[in-house]
Design a protein around this motif. Structure first.
Motif, PDB file in Angstrom:
ATOM      1  N   GLU A 143       0.815  -1.214   0.000  1.00 34.50           N
ATOM      2  CA  GLU A 143       0.000   0.000   0.000  1.00 34.50           C
ATOM      3  C   GLU A 143       0.849   1.264   0.000  1.00 34.50           C
ATOM      4  N   VAL A 144       2.142   1.116   0.192  1.00 33.32           N
ATOM      5  CA  VAL A 144       3.066   2.248   0.085  1.00 33.32           C
ATOM      6  C   VAL A 144       3.913   2.111  -1.181  1.00 33.32           C
ATOM      7  N   ILE A 145       4.375   0.906  -1.457  1.00 32.94           N
ATOM      8  CA  ILE A 145       5.274   0.680  -2.593  1.00 32.94           C
ATOM      9  C   ILE A 145       4.615   1.090  -3.916  1.00 32.94           C
ATOM     10  N   MET A 146       3.448   0.530  -4.201  1.00 32.82           N
ATOM     11  CA  MET A 146       2.832   0.756  -5.511  1.00 32.82           C
ATOM     12  C   MET A 146       2.273   2.169  -5.690  1.00 32.82           C
ATOM     13  N   PRO A 147       1.653   2.775  -4.671  1.00 31.98           N
ATOM     14  CA  PRO A 147       1.270   4.180  -4.855  1.00 31.98           C
ATOM     15  C   PRO A 147       2.473   5.097  -5.089  1.00 31.98           C
ATOM     16  N   LEU A 148       3.589   4.804  -4.416  1.00 31.35           N
ATOM     17  CA  LEU A 148       4.806   5.582  -4.651  1.00 31.35           C
ATOM     18  C   LEU A 148       5.284   5.389  -6.087  1.00 31.35           C
ATOM     19  N   ALA A 149       5.202   4.144  -6.572  1.00 27.92           N
ATOM     20  CA  ALA A 149       5.558   3.884  -7.970  1.00 27.92           C
ATOM     21  C   ALA A 149       4.608   4.628  -8.908  1.00 27.92           C
ATOM     22  N   GLY A 150       3.321   4.693  -8.530  1.00 30.73           N
ATOM     23  CA  GLY A 150       2.351   5.463  -9.318  1.00 30.73           C
ATOM     24  C   GLY A 150       2.698   6.942  -9.358  1.00 30.73           C
ATOM     25  N   PHE A 151       3.191   7.444  -8.248  1.00 32.93           N
ATOM     26  CA  PHE A 151       3.613   8.842  -8.183  1.00 32.93           C
ATOM     27  C   PHE A 151       4.786   9.098  -9.124  1.00 32.93           C
ATOM     28  N   THR A 152       5.716   8.125  -9.237  1.00 32.87           N
ATOM     29  CA  THR A 152       6.857   8.298 -10.152  1.00 32.87           C
ATOM     30  C   THR A 152       6.390   8.331 -11.608  1.00 32.87           C
ATOM     31  N   ILE A 153       5.269   7.641 -11.894  1.00 33.52           N
ATOM     32  CA  ILE A 153       4.695   7.721 -13.238  1.00 33.52           C
ATOM     33  C   ILE A 153       4.242   9.151 -13.511  1.00 33.52           C
ATOM     34  N   LEU A 213       3.703  -4.260 -14.567  1.00 35.89           N
ATOM     35  CA  LEU A 213       4.388  -5.519 -14.844  1.00 35.89           C
ATOM     36  C   LEU A 213       5.402  -5.846 -13.754  1.00 35.89           C
ATOM     37  N   SER A 214       6.175  -4.853 -13.326  1.00 34.50           N
ATOM     38  CA  SER A 214       7.183  -5.071 -12.278  1.00 34.50           C
ATOM     39  C   SER A 214       6.534  -5.449 -10.956  1.00 34.50           C
ATOM     40  N   GLY A 215       5.451  -4.741 -10.603  1.00 37.40           N
ATOM     41  CA  GLY A 215       4.756  -5.038  -9.351  1.00 37.40           C
ATOM     42  C   GLY A 215       4.166  -6.433  -9.337  1.00 37.40           C
ATOM     43  N   GLY A 247      -5.604 -11.807  -9.919  1.00 34.87           N
ATOM     44  CA  GLY A 247      -5.927 -11.074  -8.695  1.00 34.87           C
ATOM     45  C   GLY A 247      -4.894 -10.011  -8.386  1.00 34.87           C
ATOM     46  N   THR A 248      -3.631 -10.348  -8.608  1.00 30.97           N
ATOM     47  CA  THR A 248      -2.541  -9.412  -8.342  1.00 30.97           C
ATOM     48  C   THR A 248      -2.584  -8.225  -9.287  1.00 30.97           C
ATOM     49  N   ILE A 249      -2.926  -8.466 -10.545  1.00 32.39           N
ATOM     50  CA  ILE A 249      -3.042  -7.363 -11.508  1.00 32.39           C
ATOM     51  C   ILE A 249      -4.092  -6.358 -11.043  1.00 32.39           C
ATOM     52  N   VAL A 250      -5.218  -6.860 -10.536  1.00 31.69           N
ATOM     53  CA  VAL A 250      -6.273  -5.969 -10.043  1.00 31.69           C
ATOM     54  C   VAL A 250      -5.745  -5.109  -8.893  1.00 31.69           C
ATOM     55  N   ILE A 269      -2.542  -4.501  -7.853  1.00 33.93           N
ATOM     56  CA  ILE A 269      -1.409  -3.649  -8.217  1.00 33.93           C
ATOM     57  C   ILE A 269      -1.878  -2.454  -9.054  1.00 33.93           C
ATOM     58  N   SER A 270      -2.768  -2.710 -10.006  1.00 32.07           N
ATOM     59  CA  SER A 270      -3.274  -1.631 -10.874  1.00 32.07           C
ATOM     60  C   SER A 270      -4.019  -0.594 -10.053  1.00 32.07           C
ATOM     61  N   LEU A 271      -4.837  -1.057  -9.118  1.00 31.04           N
ATOM     62  CA  LEU A 271      -5.603  -0.134  -8.276  1.00 31.04           C
ATOM     63  C   LEU A 271      -4.676   0.769  -7.460  1.00 31.04           C
ATOM     64  N   LEU A 272      -3.695   0.156  -6.786  1.00 25.64           N
ATOM     65  CA  LEU A 272      -2.775   0.939  -5.962  1.00 25.64           C
ATOM     66  C   LEU A 272      -1.945   1.910  -6.802  1.00 25.64           C
ATOM     67  N   THR A 273      -1.510   1.446  -7.956  1.00 27.51           N
ATOM     68  CA  THR A 273      -0.685   2.293  -8.831  1.00 27.51           C
ATOM     69  C   THR A 273      -1.488   3.478  -9.355  1.00 27.51           C
ATOM     70  N   PHE A 274      -2.703   3.202  -9.805  1.00 27.09           N
ATOM     71  CA  PHE A 274      -3.545   4.278 -10.336  1.00 27.09           C
ATOM     72  C   PHE A 274      -3.849   5.307  -9.250  1.00 27.09           C
ATOM     73  N   VAL A 275      -4.176   4.828  -8.043  1.00 23.47           N
ATOM     74  CA  VAL A 275      -4.499   5.758  -6.953  1.00 23.47           C
ATOM     75  C   VAL A 275      -3.274   6.607  -6.607  1.00 23.47           C
ATOM     76  N   GLY A 276      -2.084   5.997  -6.590  1.00 23.96           N
ATOM     77  CA  GLY A 276      -0.859   6.762  -6.341  1.00 23.96           C
ATOM     78  C   GLY A 276      -0.609   7.798  -7.423  1.00 23.96           C
ATOM     79  N   TYR A 277      -0.867   7.428  -8.660  1.00 21.94           N
ATOM     80  CA  TYR A 277      -0.731   8.363  -9.783  1.00 21.94           C
ATOM     81  C   TYR A 277      -1.713   9.518  -9.632  1.00 21.94           C
ATOM     82  N   TRP A 278      -2.948   9.188  -9.253  1.00 15.37           N
ATOM     83  CA  TRP A 278      -4.009  10.179  -9.125  1.00 15.37           C
ATOM     84  C   TRP A 278      -3.776  11.129  -7.937  1.00 15.37           C
ATOM     85  N   LEU A 279      -3.293  10.563  -6.824  1.00 11.77           N
ATOM     86  CA  LEU A 279      -3.073  11.385  -5.632  1.00 11.77           C
ATOM     87  C   LEU A 279      -1.815  12.243  -5.723  1.00 11.77           C
TER      88      LEU A 279
END
Length: 198
Positions: A33-43, A55-57, A147-150, A152-162
């Motif tokens: 919940e920290v790793i992937m949103p942070l990765a989303g922020f880097t996007i 893919l990496s996540g 299940g993991t794609i769902v 990871i995608s959710l956390l990444t998108f939310v990190g990107y959005w926030l």
């Protein structure tokens, strides 16, 4: 820990995400919940691209799930059955219960693995019963991956959005994890109580 995670992603990029998610699955205190949103922020900062981050996540998460799967598989039904025969009465579990759980997992195992990989709090450990019930590796990998794609995608998108506020994700997912644990604990307690009473 946040600085350490941030440094891993900034320094190693996609490889850093793979390694962090692998560790997150083996050592759950490292939160996805920290790793992937942070990765989303880097996007959002233009440093990484969305597909590469997802893919990496997913790769790191699936690699981290395999040790738990093989732990369950190697411990095996015979050892568990022997333990239940000797000590199962302590927790009101019989070999008949084990047989019923196996039938249930054979019937719904794919769905259980898929949903388990999306639910905070149990997503790491869902691999153990899959291995224990001898779920074939290929279906385990397929449903775990979906299940993991769902997740990871959710956390990444939310990190990107926030954006800069990506750490807020942890504040929302932590209560969800607590609720899931409470529901599981209450359900197990009720089940044990009914078994003891009967």
């Amino acid at each position: 820990m946040l600085d350490w995670i941030n440094q891993g992603i900034v320094t190693w990029g996609y490889v850093g995400i793979v390694l962090l998610m692998l560790l997150e699955n083996i050592f759950p205190p490292i939160p996805s919940e920290v790793i992937m949103p942070l990765a989303g922020f880097t996007i959002a900062q233009g440093e990484l691209n969305f597909f590469g981050v997802i893919l990496s996540g997913v790769m790191g998460s699936i690699l981290g799930a395999l040790p738990w799967y093989y732990l369950g598989k190697n411990w095996g039904e015979k050892k568990l059955r022997r333990w239940i025969e000797l000590r199962g009465q302590w927790i009101a579990i019989s070999t008949d219960d084990l047989e019923r759980s196996q039938q249930w997992f054979r019937r719904y195992g794919n769905l259980v693995v898929f949903l388990g990989r999306v639910i905070p709090g149990i997503r790491t450990y869902i691999s153990i019963p899959a291995g224990l019930q001898n779920m074939p590796l290929l279906p385990f990998l397929i449903y775990s991956t979906f299940g993991t794609i769902v997740w990871i995608s959710l956390l990444t998108f939310v990190g990107y959005w926030l954006g800069d506020n990506y750490t807020l994700v942890k504040q929302f997912t932590t209560p969800i994890s607590v609720i899931v644990f409470v529901i599981l604990a209450v359900g197990i307690t009720i089940w044990f109580y009914k078994r003891k009473k009967r």
